[in-house]
Design a protein around this motif. Structure first.
Motif, PDB file in Angstrom:
ATOM      1  N   UNK A 169       0.828  -1.209   0.000  1.00 31.69           N
ATOM      2  CA  UNK A 169       0.000   0.000   0.000  1.00 31.69           C
ATOM      3  C   UNK A 169       0.861   1.258   0.000  1.00 31.69           C
ATOM      4  N   UNK A 170       1.931   1.247   0.802  1.00 30.94           N
ATOM      5  CA  UNK A 170       2.811   2.412   0.869  1.00 30.94           C
ATOM      6  C   UNK A 170       3.536   2.644  -0.454  1.00 30.94           C
ATOM      7  N   UNK A 171       4.012   1.575  -1.070  1.00 36.39           N
ATOM      8  CA  UNK A 171       4.681   1.703  -2.363  1.00 36.39           C
ATOM      9  C   UNK A 171       3.702   2.172  -3.437  1.00 36.39           C
ATOM     10  N   UNK A 172       2.486   1.623  -3.412  1.00 38.71           N
ATOM     11  CA  UNK A 172       1.467   2.030  -4.372  1.00 38.71           C
ATOM     12  C   UNK A 172       1.189   3.520  -4.261  1.00 38.71           C
ATOM     13  N   UNK A 173       1.045   4.006  -3.027  1.00 38.98           N
ATOM     14  CA  UNK A 173       0.786   5.427  -2.831  1.00 38.98           C
ATOM     15  C   UNK A 173       1.953   6.265  -3.346  1.00 38.98           C
ATOM     16  N   UNK A 174       3.176   5.843  -3.047  1.00 44.31           N
ATOM     17  CA  UNK A 174       4.349   6.590  -3.504  1.00 44.31           C
ATOM     18  C   UNK A 174       4.431   6.627  -5.025  1.00 44.31           C
ATOM     19  N   UNK A 175       4.043   5.531  -5.672  1.00 45.09           N
ATOM     20  CA  UNK A 175       4.036   5.489  -7.134  1.00 45.09           C
ATOM     21  C   UNK A 175       2.947   6.401  -7.680  1.00 45.09           C
ATOM     22  N   UNK A 176       1.736   6.315  -7.104  1.00 41.29           N
ATOM     23  CA  UNK A 176       0.623   7.150  -7.569  1.00 41.29           C
ATOM     24  C   UNK A 176       0.925   8.634  -7.390  1.00 41.29           C
ATOM     25  N   UNK A 177       1.631   8.973  -6.314  1.00 42.99           N
ATOM     26  CA  UNK A 177       1.932  10.368  -6.046  1.00 42.99           C
ATOM     27  C   UNK A 177       3.220  10.834  -6.720  1.00 42.99           C
ATOM     28  N   UNK A 178       3.802   9.963  -7.549  1.00 40.45           N
ATOM     29  CA  UNK A 178       4.988  10.278  -8.345  1.00 40.45           C
ATOM     30  C   UNK A 178       6.208  10.602  -7.489  1.00 40.45           C
ATOM     31  N   UNK A 179       6.263  10.030  -6.275  1.00 37.38           N
ATOM     32  CA  UNK A 179       7.489  10.117  -5.485  1.00 37.38           C
ATOM     33  C   UNK A 179       8.481   9.064  -5.946  1.00 37.38           C
ATOM     34  N   UNK A 180       7.985   7.969  -6.497  1.00 38.00           N
ATOM     35  CA  UNK A 180       8.826   6.967  -7.157  1.00 38.00           C
ATOM     36  C   UNK A 180       8.399   6.937  -8.619  1.00 38.00           C
ATOM     37  N   UNK A 181       9.314   7.179  -9.510  1.00 41.28           N
ATOM     38  CA  UNK A 181       8.974   7.346 -10.925  1.00 41.28           C
ATOM     39  C   UNK A 181       9.044   6.027 -11.692  1.00 41.28           C
ATOM     40  N   UNK A 182       8.336   5.939 -12.821  1.00 36.40           N
ATOM     41  CA  UNK A 182       8.418   4.751 -13.668  1.00 36.40           C
ATOM     42  C   UNK A 182       9.857   4.428 -14.040  1.00 36.40           C
TER      43      UNK A 182
END
Length: 232
Positions: free
Chosen positions: A20-33
């Motif tokens: 869940x935490x990683x998903x949120x970070x990805x959705x919020x663009x804190x971790x980029x593709x």
């Protein structure tokens, strides 16, 4: 904000919590593709074993947020330009009909919840946090699918919204499309009025506009280390 767990005050994070935490970070663009999700790095950040991290990454791969490559590890998914077209074309087919169905089922409580989503979304924009605003916008679309009471379609839309977040991180070129204050407001009003025709047309127009805001010729370059993204 997500801080490193403190073993003295909390239990080790579960694979579900980490996902869940990683998903949120990805959705919020804190971790980029394209970012490598190293098991050792994540295990250190969360204070858990690599087995727990591996389970979290596997779960994210099932909803296409993470690509697991043999002998290379896990990476945040990086959709191609073809993927981008397919995802938004699929949303343009599914979500307008879902909005029509939602218009016949929305209760006052549903409308109030959607309005809170919009308020939170604009608060994030005012705070110069477009990543969070995008995440909230995705939740808004998933909430409409929930109101429509179409579980199978809602599941498909959830995956498409997740992919859309990655696509926007890579190909976004017109921030104004995210900031258009009237698109979601008008859609909520149509749902409140139980006007299925208008809800369907507004949803279609909104998604076409988002699709047109993509620049499929260039990719985002912003990067952030895993530790900075997840613990700052």
């Amino acid at each position: 904000m997500l801080n490193r767990p403190n073993p003295a005050t909390s239990r080790p994070a579960s694979s579900e919590t980490i996902a869940q935490a990683l998903s949120l970070a990805i959705h919020e663009h804190r971790i980029m593709p394209g970012t490598k999700l190293g098991e050792d790095d994540l295990a250190d950040i969360y204070g858990v074993s690599r087995t727990v991290i591996r389970a979290a990454l596997l779960g994210l791969s099932h909803i296409k947020l993470v690509d697991i490559r043999r002998n290379k590890g896990a990476f945040v998914a990086s959709p191609s330009t073809s993927d981008a077209h397919e995802v938004f074309e699929a949303r343009e087919l599914l979500e307008p009909r879902t909005a029509r169905s939602a218009a016949s089922r929305a209760t006052p409580a549903d409308i109030a919840k959607l309005e809170r989503h919009i308020t939170d979304e604009h608060a994030a924009l005012d705070a110069a946090d477009p990543g969070r605003a995008l995440h909230l916008s995705g939740l808004f679309h998933m909430e409409i699918a929930r109101i429509a009471d179409q579980a199978t379609i809602a599941g498909i839309i959830e995956t498409l919204v997740a992919r859309s977040s990655l696509i926007i991180a890579l190909y976004w070129r017109r921030e104004s499309a995210l900031c258009e204050k009237h698109a979601h407001h008008a859609l909520v009003q149509a749902l409140a009025d139980q006007n299925g025709d208008q809800a369907e047309e507004l949803m279609r127009s909104h998604l076409v506009d988002l699709h047109s805001a993509l620049d499929l010729r260039e990719r985002g370059e912003r990067t952030l280390s895993l530790k900075d993204a997840l613990t700052s």
